[in-house]
Design a protein around this motif. Structure first.
Motif, PDB file in Angstrom:
ATOM      1  N   UNK A  67      -3.278   1.263  -7.339  1.00  0.00           N
ATOM      2  CA  UNK A  67      -2.530   0.576  -8.391  1.00  0.00           C
ATOM      3  C   UNK A  67      -1.038   0.527  -8.075  1.00  0.00           C
ATOM      4  N   UNK A  68      -0.499  -0.656  -8.130  1.00  0.00           N
ATOM      5  CA  UNK A  68       0.934  -0.852  -7.889  1.00  0.00           C
ATOM      6  C   UNK A  68       1.492  -1.632  -9.074  1.00  0.00           C
ATOM      7  N   UNK A  69       2.524  -1.076  -9.680  1.00  0.00           N
ATOM      8  CA  UNK A  69       3.198  -1.770 -10.764  1.00  0.00           C
ATOM      9  C   UNK A  69       4.256  -2.672 -10.154  1.00  0.00           C
ATOM     10  N   UNK A  75       0.833  -1.210   0.000  1.00  0.00           N
ATOM     11  CA  UNK A  75       0.000   0.000   0.000  1.00  0.00           C
ATOM     12  C   UNK A  75       0.869   1.262   0.000  1.00  0.00           C
ATOM     13  N   UNK A  76       2.036   1.187   0.613  1.00  0.00           N
ATOM     14  CA  UNK A  76       2.926   2.347   0.693  1.00  0.00           C
ATOM     15  C   UNK A  76       3.753   2.535  -0.581  1.00  0.00           C
ATOM     16  N   UNK A  77       3.763   1.527  -1.444  1.00  0.00           N
ATOM     17  CA  UNK A  77       4.621   1.572  -2.634  1.00  0.00           C
ATOM     18  C   UNK A  77       3.837   1.933  -3.888  1.00  0.00           C
ATOM     19  N   UNK A  78       4.554   2.456  -4.864  1.00  0.00           N
ATOM     20  CA  UNK A  78       3.987   2.685  -6.193  1.00  0.00           C
ATOM     21  C   UNK A  78       4.415   1.590  -7.161  1.00  0.00           C
ATOM     22  N   UNK A  79       5.579   1.013  -6.889  1.00  0.00           N
ATOM     23  CA  UNK A  79       6.074  -0.065  -7.739  1.00  0.00           C
ATOM     24  C   UNK A  79       6.929  -1.010  -6.902  1.00  0.00           C
ATOM     25  N   UNK A  80       6.996  -2.256  -7.362  1.00  0.00           N
ATOM     26  CA  UNK A  80       7.741  -3.291  -6.650  1.00  0.00           C
ATOM     27  C   UNK A  80       8.692  -3.995  -7.598  1.00  0.00           C
ATOM     28  N   UNK A  81       9.823  -4.386  -7.069  1.00  0.00           N
ATOM     29  CA  UNK A  81      10.715  -5.310  -7.763  1.00  0.00           C
ATOM     30  C   UNK A  81      10.682  -6.585  -6.937  1.00  0.00           C
ATOM     31  N   UNK A  82      10.175  -7.645  -7.536  1.00  0.00           N
ATOM     32  CA  UNK A  82      10.029  -8.912  -6.827  1.00  0.00           C
ATOM     33  C   UNK A  82      11.136  -9.848  -7.286  1.00  0.00           C
TER      34      UNK A  82
END
Length: 157
Positions: A43-45, A7-14
């Motif tokens: 929305x989170x990319x 929720x705190x992020x706009x994008x993630x690297x998994x």
């Protein structure tokens, strides 16, 4: 905690290793990302990074293909290969770039950073182009106009 972080992020690297359980874990994490997107309207990319990849094993390549099938364009083109220098850098508390800038791990992470930056530059270019069009559209009515006056223009109030 996972939901709060997403929720705190706009994008993630998994990050994902070329192993069955790692792939299953990423699938579950993507389900949570989609849940946050749908239920919290956030929305989170996300992008998937294959790391600790052992190119000596045929099994690794089979699992890499499976990762690409499952996540498609979300997978980074860059793959971080297994490299002992990365572990050695961690153990002495240094970045891989400081510890051994010529190692395979350093080159992989440098390539990853270039891939991320080039994607960001493309996004910035698209936003900039869209903003220029919007500003031009809004301001074209206010462009300079040549006025011609007849008669005495000193007494115009």
């Amino acid at each position: 905690m996972t939901v709060n972080a997403i929720r705190a992020a706009n994008s993630l690297i998994i990050p994902v290793e070329a192993s069955r359980f790692s792939i299953d874990g990423v699938k579950r994490l993507v389900e949570i990302v989609n849940l946050v997107r749908d239920r919290l309207a956030h929305p989170v990319d996300y992008r998937v990074l294959v790391n600790n990849f052992d190119s000596r094993l045929r099994h690794s390549f089979n699992l890499l293909n499976k990762i690409k099938e499952n996540f498609g364009p979300k997978v980074f083109n860059t793959i971080v290969h297994i490299n002992v220098k990365i572990k050695e850098a961690q153990s002495v508390g240094q970045t891989i770039f400081t510890f051994d800038k010529y190692s395979r791990g350093s080159k992989d992470y440098f390539s990853l950073s270039r891939e991320i930056i080039s994607k960001e530059e493309t996004i910035v270019e698209k936003i900039s182009s869209a903003m220029k069009k919007a500003v031009f559209k809004k301001t074209r009515d206010f462009l300079p106009v040549n006025l011609q006056f007849k008669g005495d223009v000193t007494s115009v109030y």
